[in-house]
Design a protein around this motif. Structure first.
Motif, PDB file in Angstrom:
ATOM      1  N   GLY A  23      23.176  13.510  29.540  1.00  0.00           N
ATOM      2  CA  GLY A  23      23.319  12.575  28.435  1.00  0.00           C
ATOM      3  C   GLY A  23      22.002  12.146  27.840  1.00  0.00           C
ATOM      4  O   GLY A  23      21.866  10.987  27.399  1.00  0.00           O
ATOM      5  N   ASN A  24      21.035  13.042  27.810  1.00  0.00           N
ATOM      6  CA  ASN A  24      19.698  12.801  27.253  1.00  0.00           C
ATOM      7  C   ASN A  24      18.878  11.799  28.055  1.00  0.00           C
ATOM      8  O   ASN A  24      17.807  11.375  27.607  1.00  0.00           O
ATOM      9  N   ARG A  25      19.348  11.425  29.247  1.00  0.00           N
ATOM     10  CA  ARG A  25      18.603  10.447  30.046  1.00  0.00           C
ATOM     11  C   ARG A  25      17.468  11.076  30.854  1.00  0.00           C
ATOM     12  O   ARG A  25      16.557  10.369  31.282  1.00  0.00           O
ATOM     13  N   VAL A  26      17.520  12.387  31.052  1.00  0.00           N
ATOM     14  CA  VAL A  26      16.510  13.065  31.869  1.00  0.00           C
ATOM     15  C   VAL A  26      15.886  14.195  31.059  1.00  0.00           C
ATOM     16  O   VAL A  26      16.599  15.024  30.464  1.00  0.00           O
ATOM     17  N   ARG A  27      14.554  14.241  31.041  1.00  0.00           N
ATOM     18  CA  ARG A  27      13.818  15.293  30.331  1.00  0.00           C
ATOM     19  C   ARG A  27      13.244  16.272  31.344  1.00  0.00           C
ATOM     20  O   ARG A  27      12.625  15.865  32.333  1.00  0.00           O
ATOM     21  N   VAL A  28      13.434  17.564  31.078  1.00  0.00           N
ATOM     22  CA  VAL A  28      12.940  18.621  31.961  1.00  0.00           C
ATOM     23  C   VAL A  28      11.982  19.492  31.158  1.00  0.00           C
ATOM     24  O   VAL A  28      12.335  19.992  30.083  1.00  0.00           O
ATOM     25  N   LEU A  29      10.787  19.685  31.684  1.00  0.00           N
ATOM     26  CA  LEU A  29       9.743  20.455  31.002  1.00  0.00           C
ATOM     27  C   LEU A  29       9.205  21.523  31.936  1.00  0.00           C
ATOM     28  O   LEU A  29       8.873  21.246  33.096  1.00  0.00           O
TER      29      LEU A  29
END
Length: 329
Positions: free
Chosen positions: A151-157
């Motif tokens: 739900g867009n709460r966690v960013r993965v790079l």
């Protein structure tokens, strides 16, 4: 891309003036009125919030991050140190940073740091970066991709690249997962966040992992009164072949209290007073500030003087600090 590290030189500055540059903000509207052909960008005055007039009783003096009256937003720095000049310019446009020139390398260094950077790092999507530096610092070429999940709460790079420093050449990969939560408890707004990073250097057989933790809370218990506090910690394990990619244990706390007076519409009036305090638990430095914020009609921000004191570890390196602060209305 390599992690950003805090500069240890910031706590060494005797007097640093961070300002909206009141003189400039007073003069420029007049110049605009007298020269209608000069078209200033709509957000030009707000750009001065990150500008600073740098001065120490030992060496340096000049200006940093002064915005030019152009679109795109270009910031210029010119500072004289004991043995060299800092002269550089940079711009941030559409998630892309372009910067180049000679940068700060310590007050007593023989020369500054020559640097050219081209970095594109939006919140989502393709990432790439090219950085060339001198003075023994690293250079790199990298690319990657960022997504958001849950739900867009966690960013993965994820990033891969090649970097060099001194006589070491190191291919590397990096992965980063970051997320935060926000909650409201009555009049208290609270937030907490965490970032987990790993860096692998397969040619050298080395790896580094770190976890950042952040908590903050703010409240406005009375009209005009705002309170806030925050705490940050970093835990690190492993090693790296390039010093610039290294991270160390870090722990810092900060708090402030601000009281604002209602706007009066007068040419100049008292806009607010603020107290600030910060503690670096690793280095042992504690800093306290008292700010007086003036409401000057026609200026986009409150601004005024701040006086602080730095308490050094074991009573050493303690000193008075003077600044010019700005705050949004």
């Amino acid at each position: 891309m390599p992690p950003i590290r805090r500069s240890s030189h910031r706590s060494r500055v005797l007097k640093t003036v961070r300002a909206g540059l009141g003189l400039a903000t007073l003069i420029l509207p007049v110049a605009h009125a007298q020269a209608p052909l000069l078209r200033l960008p709509n957000n030009y005055m707000s750009r001065f919030g990150s500008s600073e007039v740098a001065y120490t009783t030992a060496t340096g003096y000049g200006v940093r991050y002064i915005p030019l009256p152009t679109d795109p937003d270009i910031r210029l720095s010119v500072v004289k140190q004991a043995n060299y000049w800092e002269i550089n310019a940079g711009s941030r446009v559409n998630d892309t940073t372009l910067a180049g020139g000679v940068y700060f390398n310590g007050y007593g260094a023989a020369a500054g740091i020559p640097r050219m950077e081209y970095t594109h790092n939006p919140d989502l999507g393709v990432q790439y970066s090219a950085l060339v530096q001198g003075s023994g610092l690293h250079s790199h070429l990298s690319g990657g991709y960022a997504v958001r999940v849950l739900g867009n709460r966690v960013r993965v790079l994820g990033t891969a690249g090649i970097a060099t420093q001194a006589d070491v050449v190191a291919p590397y990969t990096q992965a980063e997962v970051a997320g935060s939560v926000d909650r409201t408890f009555g009049k208290v707004n609270a937030s907490a966040g965490a970032t987990v990073r790993t860096s692998l250097f397969p040619a050298q057989g080395q790896a580094l992992g770190n976890v950042d933790l952040y908590v903050a809370a703010s409240s406005s218990p009375l009209p005009g009164l705002s309170l806030a506090a925050a705490h940050f910690e970093r835990f690190v394990v492993g090693s790296v072949p390039l010093p610039d990619f290294g991270m160390g244990r870090y722990e810092e706390s900060s708090a402030w209290a601000l009281y604002r007076w209602p706007a009066t519409g007068h040419l100049i009036s008292l806009g607010g007073v603020r107290g600030r305090a910060g503690r670096n638990w690793i280095s042992g430095y504690t800093t306290v500030w008292a700010d007086v914020l003036l409401d000057v009609r026609g200026l986009p921000n409150l601004m005024g003087p701040g006086v602080g004191y730095q308490f050094g570890p074991d009573g050493k390196d303690s000193r008075w600090l003077v600044t010019l602060v700005t705050l949004g209305r």
